[in-house]
Design a protein around this motif. Sequence first.
Motif, short mmCIF file in Angstrom:
data_model
loop_
_atom_site.label_atom_id
_atom_site.label_comp_id
_atom_site.label_asym_id
_atom_site.label_seq_id
_atom_site.Cartn_x
_atom_site.Cartn_y
_atom_site.Cartn_z
N GLN A 5 -37.50 -14.58 -10.34
CA GLN A 5 -36.14 -14.06 -10.29
C GLN A 5 -35.89 -13.31 -8.98
OE1 GLN A 5 -33.06 -14.43 -11.40
NE2 GLN A 5 -33.28 -13.55 -13.42
N ASP A 6 -34.81 -13.64 -8.30
CA ASP A 6 -34.40 -12.88 -7.13
C ASP A 6 -33.86 -11.53 -7.57
OD1 ASP A 6 -34.78 -15.11 -5.24
OD2 ASP A 6 -33.09 -16.00 -6.30
N VAL A 7 -33.73 -10.62 -6.63
CA VAL A 7 -33.12 -9.33 -6.93
C VAL A 7 -31.61 -9.49 -6.70
CG1 VAL A 7 -33.09 -6.86 -6.46
CG2 VAL A 7 -35.21 -8.17 -6.16
N ILE A 8 -30.87 -9.58 -7.78
CA ILE A 8 -29.43 -9.88 -7.68
C ILE A 8 -28.67 -8.61 -7.30
CG2 ILE A 8 -27.42 -10.78 -8.90
CD1 ILE A 8 -29.78 -12.78 -8.37
N LEU A 9 -27.89 -8.69 -6.23
CA LEU A 9 -27.17 -7.54 -5.71
C LEU A 9 -25.66 -7.67 -5.85
CD1 LEU A 9 -29.34 -7.06 -2.52
CD2 LEU A 9 -29.43 -5.69 -4.62
N ILE A 10 -25.15 -8.90 -5.94
CA ILE A 10 -23.71 -9.11 -6.13
C ILE A 10 -23.51 -10.28 -7.09
CG2 ILE A 10 -21.50 -9.72 -5.05
CD1 ILE A 10 -22.48 -8.47 -2.46
N ARG A 11 -22.74 -10.05 -8.14
CA ARG A 11 -22.40 -11.10 -9.10
C ARG A 11 -20.90 -11.35 -9.10
NH1 ARG A 11 -23.13 -10.50 -14.72
NH2 ARG A 11 -24.05 -8.44 -14.87
N PHE A 12 -20.52 -12.58 -9.41
CA PHE A 12 -19.11 -12.95 -9.47
C PHE A 12 -18.36 -12.10 -10.48
CE2 PHE A 12 -15.53 -15.68 -10.78
CZ PHE A 12 -14.99 -15.99 -9.55
N TRP A 58 -25.02 -13.12 -4.34
CA TRP A 58 -25.93 -12.73 -3.27
C TRP A 58 -27.02 -11.82 -3.82
CZ3 TRP A 58 -26.64 -7.88 -0.48
CH2 TRP A 58 -27.48 -8.01 0.64
N GLY A 59 -28.17 -11.92 -3.21
CA GLY A 59 -29.27 -11.05 -3.58
C GLY A 59 -30.41 -11.22 -2.60
#
Length: 556
Positions: free
Chosen positions: A426-433, A300-301
């Motif tokens: 690039q999106d602003v990544i807020l949650i990574r697996f 999510w981001g």
Amino acid sequence: MKKIIYSISALLLSFTFASCSMEENPYAVTAEQLAKSEDGATQLVTGIYATFWDHWCMQQTYLAWMDYDQDHSAGPGWVLSSAGSGDVTSHWAYNTTNDLWSTFYCMINRANKAKESLESTDAYKENAAVKQLYGEVLFLRAFAYFHLVRMYGAVPLRLTSAAEENCPRSSVEDVYAQITSDLETSLDCLHFLSEGNVGAWGHADKTAAAILLARVYCTMGSAALTHSGAEVIVDVKGDKKRFTCDKVDGAENFDANKCYTRAKELCDMVIERRGVDYDLMPNYLSLWGGNNARNKEFVWGAAAGSDVSYQTSGLNNYFTPAPYGGSGTWIYMAPNLYQQYDEDDDRIVHGVWHYYWASYTNKKWIAYPANSDRYNAEHLPDNLKAVSTEFYSSYKGAVPCLTKWYKDDISNPSFYSQKQAATTQQDVILIRFAEAYLLRAEAEVELGDINAAMKDVDVIRKRAKATTLYAGYVSDKVEARSLVLKERALEFCMEFNRKFDLLRWGLYLNVMNATEYIECGTAKRSTIRTKKNLLYAIPTSEVAENDAIGSNNYGY
């Protein structure tokens, strides 16, 4: 999602805010009418996501306020400004509608209005897609309050769109109770990506809610442990210092064991589905860069749109050196973090620009580390290697520039003769697996299964090709706890976590003051902090307009 963002002003309620005003000016189409259909409900919810862009949040303010003030961030003082000194009062966004206080209360009010509108019909109970959107509303309200409580401590809980502006602060404990309640409820409403009913990229799903909730429970659990004398070892410029954690205010009644038990359950659920909805990317070069946007690891981001006004200027522009299309490396990894990676760890082999031009006019190469040609070998593709005859080895101000926010392909970067547009794909990544493994590792340490924790840490280290592995070699709880915290720093460098990891463990003042200063090219940035820097300054407009809020935070 992009189309909806652009059309929102024509179809959705127009929310206008001064400070965190609850006032709103509706168009002819009411929120209640929109809530009756899936398309209308989608527009309601997309209005909440639009807050990320309406307030310049993801263009620059979020980056500055979340990540400049910590021991692994470096940059010139004119860029870091007061956001990098632990006091945002001199930052340009303070006490404006771009202040993160105002931004997140805007998000909360939009969420409250959407929630009430969805609850005015039975669609959110009967229609799976609308139920998903209802879960997103709760997710976003919890996300906003989680940021507010970590930045400002006790804050007003405004849970209806008609909430009084004169609203007293609720306790830290009550705010966290609301956050966990919203996220637990959202889990019952949200779908996994593979189940359908999830909107375009940028909409939260069940995996995002589970990881965010695990992060919340780990925050509560670690803060609780500071009240029982927890200790953590932190690498401070190569010196491993053992600190007794300062007590974190408001966490006295949290039950660490319950928090970590629930965090582990959530991470178990996410990891058990590895490869179904999300997965770890196999290597660093397939994870970051504009060509890898929206890959399977990014849960999510904040989504970048196709229109330039919805893209972020802060990431590629601030992190990428000339002439790769950035502005000259304004923000970069602190040297004291760089030294903590194994030599062959992909996160520094490919994670920083070891060789780069100082500017568009100075065509001599600069290296980080200075005087080193280690990476002028097989580790990098030809167009990333220094030309030995041009190597300027006497320059001592080189810095490790991050590649992870680069707008193009980091395995095959483009050179530019002049500065490019500051925006990025690039999106602003807020949650990574990847975070599910490290949150579970933290929980496993505190629940007593150290070897399982180290196995989870090793999953991340093996992906990074780090040579040092921990499973079977670490048995001490303090050492294991410290290694998990260190791995979070290595893996999530400049991904908006480090300051709040230090705060939740009661380490912020100890670590920042022990660090003393950070090398910033040829300059030094002081990291000396006081109690005043533990919390952010509430906007003076809020203090003036909200008669029930009391005084500002300590020192302001």
